[in-house]
Write a protein that holds these residues in place. Structure first.
Motif, PDB file in Angstrom:
ATOM      1  N   THR A 153     -24.909  63.563  37.236  1.00 49.68           N
ATOM      2  CA  THR A 153     -23.870  62.617  37.659  1.00 49.68           C
ATOM      3  C   THR A 153     -24.462  61.502  38.518  1.00 49.68           C
ATOM      4  O   THR A 153     -24.042  60.344  38.442  1.00 49.68           O
ATOM      5  CB  THR A 153     -22.772  63.355  38.445  1.00 49.68           C
ATOM      6  OG1 THR A 153     -22.183  64.367  37.599  1.00 49.68           O
ATOM      7  CG2 THR A 153     -21.681  62.399  38.905  1.00 49.68           C
ATOM      8  N   GLU A 158     -26.457  58.454  31.269  1.00 49.66           N
ATOM      9  CA  GLU A 158     -25.051  58.265  30.897  1.00 49.66           C
ATOM     10  C   GLU A 158     -24.237  59.409  31.501  1.00 49.66           C
ATOM     11  O   GLU A 158     -23.983  60.416  30.840  1.00 49.66           O
ATOM     12  CB  GLU A 158     -24.885  58.226  29.380  1.00 49.66           C
ATOM     13  CG  GLU A 158     -25.620  57.066  28.712  1.00 49.66           C
ATOM     14  CD  GLU A 158     -25.434  57.066  27.201  1.00 49.66           C
ATOM     15  OE1 GLU A 158     -24.720  57.960  26.683  1.00 49.66           O
ATOM     16  OE2 GLU A 158     -26.008  56.193  26.540  1.00 49.66           O
ATOM     17  N   PRO A 159     -23.828  59.292  32.754  1.00 47.97           N
ATOM     18  CA  PRO A 159     -23.065  60.365  33.407  1.00 47.97           C
ATOM     19  C   PRO A 159     -21.817  60.730  32.620  1.00 47.97           C
ATOM     20  O   PRO A 159     -21.184  59.884  31.994  1.00 47.97           O
ATOM     21  CB  PRO A 159     -22.716  59.763  34.775  1.00 47.97           C
ATOM     22  CG  PRO A 159     -23.790  58.750  35.009  1.00 47.97           C
ATOM     23  CD  PRO A 159     -24.102  58.166  33.667  1.00 47.97           C
ATOM     24  N   LEU A 160     -21.474  62.005  32.655  1.00 49.70           N
ATOM     25  CA  LEU A 160     -20.319  62.514  31.931  1.00 49.70           C
ATOM     26  C   LEU A 160     -19.021  62.165  32.652  1.00 49.70           C
ATOM     27  O   LEU A 160     -18.985  62.089  33.884  1.00 49.70           O
ATOM     28  CB  LEU A 160     -20.424  64.037  31.792  1.00 49.70           C
ATOM     29  CG  LEU A 160     -21.675  64.585  31.100  1.00 49.70           C
ATOM     30  CD1 LEU A 160     -21.714  66.103  31.243  1.00 49.70           C
ATOM     31  CD2 LEU A 160     -21.708  64.186  29.632  1.00 49.70           C
ATOM     32  N   ASP A 161     -17.950  61.988  31.879  1.00 53.09           N
ATOM     33  CA  ASP A 161     -16.625  61.850  32.484  1.00 53.09           C
ATOM     34  C   ASP A 161     -16.089  63.251  32.789  1.00 53.09           C
ATOM     35  O   ASP A 161     -16.789  64.258  32.586  1.00 53.09           O
ATOM     36  CB  ASP A 161     -15.682  61.067  31.569  1.00 53.09           C
ATOM     37  CG  ASP A 161     -15.498  61.722  30.200  1.00 53.09           C
ATOM     38  OD1 ASP A 161     -15.875  62.909  30.022  1.00 53.09           O
ATOM     39  OD2 ASP A 161     -14.970  61.038  29.288  1.00 53.09           O
ATOM     40  N   GLN A 162     -14.853  63.329  33.289  1.00 52.99           N
ATOM     41  CA  GLN A 162     -14.312  64.629  33.689  1.00 52.99           C
ATOM     42  C   GLN A 162     -14.277  65.619  32.532  1.00 52.99           C
ATOM     43  O   GLN A 162     -14.647  66.787  32.683  1.00 52.99           O
ATOM     44  CB  GLN A 162     -12.908  64.467  34.271  1.00 52.99           C
ATOM     45  CG  GLN A 162     -12.322  65.758  34.822  1.00 52.99           C
ATOM     46  CD  GLN A 162     -13.156  66.332  35.960  1.00 52.99           C
ATOM     47  OE1 GLN A 162     -13.282  65.714  37.009  1.00 52.99           O
ATOM     48  NE2 GLN A 162     -13.735  67.509  35.763  1.00 52.99           N
ATOM     49  N   GLY A 164     -16.179  65.635  29.942  1.00 56.95           N
ATOM     50  CA  GLY A 164     -17.552  66.018  29.638  1.00 56.95           C
ATOM     51  C   GLY A 164     -18.106  67.008  30.647  1.00 56.95           C
ATOM     52  O   GLY A 164     -18.835  67.942  30.287  1.00 56.95           O
ATOM     53  N   ARG A 165     -17.780  66.825  31.917  1.00 57.90           N
ATOM     54  CA  ARG A 165     -18.261  67.764  32.941  1.00 57.90           C
ATOM     55  C   ARG A 165     -17.651  69.141  32.739  1.00 57.90           C
ATOM     56  O   ARG A 165     -18.323  70.167  32.889  1.00 57.90           O
ATOM     57  CB  ARG A 165     -17.955  67.224  34.341  1.00 57.90           C
ATOM     58  CG  ARG A 165     -18.730  65.944  34.669  1.00 57.90           C
ATOM     59  CD  ARG A 165     -18.716  65.623  36.146  1.00 57.90           C
ATOM     60  NE  ARG A 165     -17.378  65.368  36.661  1.00 57.90           N
ATOM     61  CZ  ARG A 165     -16.776  64.197  36.640  1.00 57.90           C
ATOM     62  NH1 ARG A 165     -17.370  63.144  36.093  1.00 57.90           N
ATOM     63  NH2 ARG A 165     -15.561  64.028  37.169  1.00 57.90           N
ATOM     64  N   GLU A 188     -15.146  72.317  35.966  1.00 62.34           N
ATOM     65  CA  GLU A 188     -15.772  71.864  37.203  1.00 62.34           C
ATOM     66  C   GLU A 188     -14.994  72.372  38.417  1.00 62.34           C
ATOM     67  O   GLU A 188     -15.603  72.748  39.428  1.00 62.34           O
ATOM     68  CB  GLU A 188     -15.856  70.344  37.227  1.00 62.34           C
ATOM     69  CG  GLU A 188     -16.672  69.810  38.393  1.00 62.34           C
ATOM     70  CD  GLU A 188     -16.790  68.302  38.393  1.00 62.34           C
ATOM     71  OE1 GLU A 188     -17.770  67.788  38.965  1.00 62.34           O
ATOM     72  OE2 GLU A 188     -15.904  67.631  37.821  1.00 62.34           O
TER      73      GLU A 188
END
Length: 288
Positions: A153, A158-162, A164-165, A188
């Motif tokens: 993150t 390319e950080p994941l969105d919610q 994706g997390r 999460e």
């Protein structure tokens, strides 16, 4: 420039994956067969990103805070004499279970479970510990997942969105169950709850502080590599919860960590990403 990039990429790869890395890489990526996870899944995106260099160091630091887990590492692991061998085995396990065939991934799981069955001992107060204990396995799992996800993150390409997390936590739970973890977190939010539940058990022991000093101050690296390694360590420490600093005698400079350390960490991870996605490495993964 390409030659410099390829040399740096291969050097980094061999340091992390070990001398058997190229053969393992070919086996993991080129063997035909069904996989547990798709190549564009959240777990593949996280575990395939250079931010894992920071996440891995942070996971090691965080895991030392459980006295039983640290005792098992101190008495049974070669982290002092074989730090890089242990790193290679861990990175290979992550690669096989994330990217390898389902058959190879299951074989890796079975091998680790056999090792865990042999890791037993006694705590200073006389209570027993066992690496196969689901509760202890659960701590190692959530510490790793939290560290890998936070590093991605913060430093991922390319950080994941919610969504994706949550997908990432759920996919890592599939591996954790096979290792013997009971009811691992699958979102999460559940990961946060699991970490909070372990908090009363965590503290800095002499063994933990010794391991941290070794990791931070005496890594088995040539002098030219210690500067870049120090940047990665500083980036990992910057992601540690504030309350852990006192237990592990870690420095805490909030302003510097949000500015200078974050900038240097971004540069270091970006350089690693650039080096390890060079033409030769990419070509090796496309061979059939």
């Amino acid at each position: 420039m390409t030659t410099v990039r390829e040399r740096l990429g291969e050097a980094l790869f061999l340091r992390v994956a070990g001398p058997d890395g190229p053969r393992q890489r070919d086996r993991i990526h080129l063997t035909e067969g069904p996989r547990w996870f798709a190549s564009d899944s959240a777990i593949a995106r996280v575990h395939g990103d250079a931010a894992m260099f920071v996440g891995g160091i942070r996971a090691l630091l965080l895991q030392t805070l459980h006295p039983a887990a640290m005792r098992a590492v101190s008495e049974h692991s070669g982290f002092r004499g074989d730090m890089w061998g242990r790193l290679a085995r861990t990175s290979t396990f992550l690669a096989v279970t994330t990217f390898g065939t389902a058959a190879d991934a299951q074989q890796a799981i079975d091998a680790v479970r056999r090792i865990h069955e042999r890791v037993t001992g006694t705590m200073p107060d006389g209570s027993p510990y066992a690496a196969s204990d689901p509760h202890l396995l659960g701590w190692v799992h959530v510490a790793e997942v939290d560290s890998f996800l936070l590093a991605h993150t913060t430093y991922g390409a390319e950080p994941l969105d919610q969504a994706g997390r949550d997908e990432y936590v759920a996919q890592t739970a599939e591996v954790a169950r096979r290792l013997g973890v009971l009811d691992p977190p699958t979102t999460e939010a559940e990961l946060r709850e699991a970490l909070a539940a372990y908090r009363p058990e965590l503290r800095g022991t002499p063994e933990a502080r010794e391991a941290v000093r070794y990791l931070l101050l005496r890594p088995p690296l040539p002098l030219p590599a210690r500067g870049p390694y120090g940047v990665l360590v500083a980036a990992a420490i910057g992601l540690m919860p504030t309350w852990t600093r006192r237990h592990l005698v870690l420095p805490w400079f909030p302003l510097s960590e949000r500015t200078v350390v974050r900038a240097l960490g971004t540069l270091a991870v970006g350089t690693i990403r650039w080096a390890m996605t060079g033409p030769r490495l990419e070509a090796s993964l496309r061979r059939s």
